[in-house]
Design an enzyme around this catalytic site. Structure first.
Site, PDB file in Angstrom:
ATOM      1  N   GLU A 193       9.655  -3.833  10.142  1.00 55.59           N
ATOM      2  CA  GLU A 193      10.079  -2.560   9.542  1.00 55.59           C
ATOM      3  C   GLU A 193      10.634  -1.611  10.598  1.00 55.59           C
ATOM      4  O   GLU A 193       9.971  -1.354  11.625  1.00 55.59           O
ATOM      5  CB  GLU A 193       8.882  -1.910   8.809  1.00 55.59           C
ATOM      6  CG  GLU A 193       9.263  -0.587   8.151  1.00 55.59           C
ATOM      7  CD  GLU A 193       8.223  -0.073   7.160  1.00 55.59           C
ATOM      8  OE1 GLU A 193       7.219  -0.779   6.890  1.00 55.59           O
ATOM      9  OE2 GLU A 193       8.413   1.050   6.659  1.00 55.59           O
ATOM     10  N   ASP A 237       0.833  -1.213   0.000  1.00 51.55           N
ATOM     11  CA  ASP A 237       0.000   0.000   0.000  1.00 51.55           C
ATOM     12  C   ASP A 237       0.865   1.260   0.000  1.00 51.55           C
ATOM     13  O   ASP A 237       0.344   2.372  -0.106  1.00 51.55           O
ATOM     14  CB  ASP A 237      -1.037  -0.018   1.138  1.00 51.55           C
ATOM     15  CG  ASP A 237      -0.418  -0.075   2.512  1.00 51.55           C
ATOM     16  OD1 ASP A 237       0.833  -0.120   2.620  1.00 51.55           O
ATOM     17  OD2 ASP A 237      -1.181  -0.086   3.510  1.00 51.55           O
ATOM     18  N   ASP A 291      -1.073  -6.021  -0.158  1.00 50.50           N
ATOM     19  CA  ASP A 291      -1.415  -5.378   1.121  1.00 50.50           C
ATOM     20  C   ASP A 291      -2.918  -5.188   1.222  1.00 50.50           C
ATOM     21  O   ASP A 291      -3.552  -4.696   0.273  1.00 50.50           O
ATOM     22  CB  ASP A 291      -0.759  -3.995   1.197  1.00 50.50           C
ATOM     23  CG  ASP A 291       0.469  -3.984   2.089  1.00 50.50           C
ATOM     24  OD1 ASP A 291       0.568  -4.837   2.990  1.00 50.50           O
ATOM     25  OD2 ASP A 291       1.330  -3.113   1.870  1.00 50.50           O
TER      26      ASP A 291
HETATM   27  O1  KIV Z   1       3.615  -1.068   1.506  1.00 52.14           O
HETATM   28  C1  KIV Z   1       4.777  -1.487   1.405  1.00 52.14           C
HETATM   29  O2  KIV Z   1       5.480  -1.259   0.409  1.00 52.14           O
HETATM   30  C2  KIV Z   1       5.309  -2.245   2.524  1.00 52.14           C
HETATM   31  C3  KIV Z   1       6.790  -2.483   2.561  1.00 52.14           C
HETATM   32  C4  KIV Z   1       7.486  -1.280   3.090  1.00 52.14           C
HETATM   33  C5  KIV Z   1       7.125  -3.680   3.368  1.00 52.14           C
HETATM   34  O3  KIV Z   1       4.582  -2.624   3.384  1.00 52.14           O
END
Ligand code: KIV
Length: 282
Positions: free
Chosen positions: A194, A52, A95
């Protein structure tokens, strides 16, 4: 008639666990359309995340919160098309956007189910490990939907956490360890950590059977995930833990400026004198 072309054999989210067991590095890169997916697929990423973060890197929002499930589905389908030429395409993880899984278990199953039914994604990722989230994960996994967890800096909680490094104090570190254990117990096939201290992340990687994929979490994780637009230097500012490999933005602007300049120069050049008509043949 020639031999039938071999149909692609897609990788599965669970293959990441086999890589951990075999002691192999795991690389996950984000993609948001067919072009970016083809790049990360050809480069050999083990899995592709339709994160996301595309809300910020591609759609121009200030946070990840505004992106909708419909938009995530649209981007996932484009990513699938971009990977379709590969013999063994990496699995796509999508996501679940903000508020698609926080409003009750049934709504979460419906949202995650749409991702698997209406896009080529084979798994979803969601943030956090509060009791309600663990209950959602348990139900998704029992429904047959692979789930990747995400702890530490969880951008959907930006208005509580900011973009600061998380779990700096012993109590917060203990809480993160407990949450990581709980996500594994709930059935997650992998966990993103993260922006947390490196020793904490490597300790959690050793303690869990599932792969721990770090970003801003040191080199001791089982694998690494990066936002491809950051790695390629395409975003205006990269986070400090994800420095660019190339100045993609600078190089692209310079090349385009050169092309525009050449067009302008060609127009403003003095017209060439027309050649004299050829003498008539007698
Ligand atoms: O949304 C995304 O790109 C992520 C990464 C930072 C792991 O969740």
């Amino acid at each position: 008639m020639g031999p039938a072309a071999a149909s692609p054999v897609p990788q599965r989210p669970g293959d990441l666990a086999r890589r951990k067991q075999a002691g192999l590095a795991i690389t996950v890169l984000t993609a948001w359309d067919a072009l970016s997916a083809a790049l990360v697929g050809e480069a050999g990423a083990d899995a592709v995340l339709v994160g996301d973060s595309l809300a910020m890197t591609v759609l121009g929002h200030a946070t990840t919160l505004p992106v909708t499930l419909e938009e995530m589905l649209h981007h996932c389908r484009a990513v699938g098309r971009g990977l379709s030429g590969l013999a063994s395409p990496p699995s796509i993880i999508c996501d679940l956007p903000f508020l698609s899984y926080q409003c009750g278990i049934d709504a979460a199953v419906a949202a995650a189910g749409r991702v698997l039914k209406e896009s080529p994604a084979a798994a979803v990722k969601l943030e956090g490990a509060e009791p309600e989230t663990l209950a959602v994960i348990d139900r998704l996994v029992r429904t047959g939907i692979p789930v990747m967890g995400h702890l530490g800096l969880t951008p959907q909680a930006v208005h509580q956490l900011g973009y600061r490094r998380q779990a700096n104090e012993p109590a917060a570190q203990e809480k993160l360890r407990r949450q990581a254990d709980a996500l594994e117990a709930a059935g997650c096939f992998a966990l993103v950590l993260e922006h947390v201290p490196a020793e904490l992340a490597s300790g959690i990687s050793r303690a869990l059977r599932i792969p721990v994929i770090g970003i801003g979490a040191g080199d001791g994780c089982d694998g690494q995930v990066r936002v491809t637009a950051d790695l390629l230097g395409l975003t205006p500012r990269q986070p400090p833990f994800s420095p660019p490999l190339i100045d993609g933005r600078g190089q692209a602007v310079e090349a385009l400026r050169g092309w525009i300049g050449a067009q302008q120069a060609a127009r403003s050049a003095p017209p060439t004198t027309p050649a004299a008509p050829a003498a008539p043949h007698c």
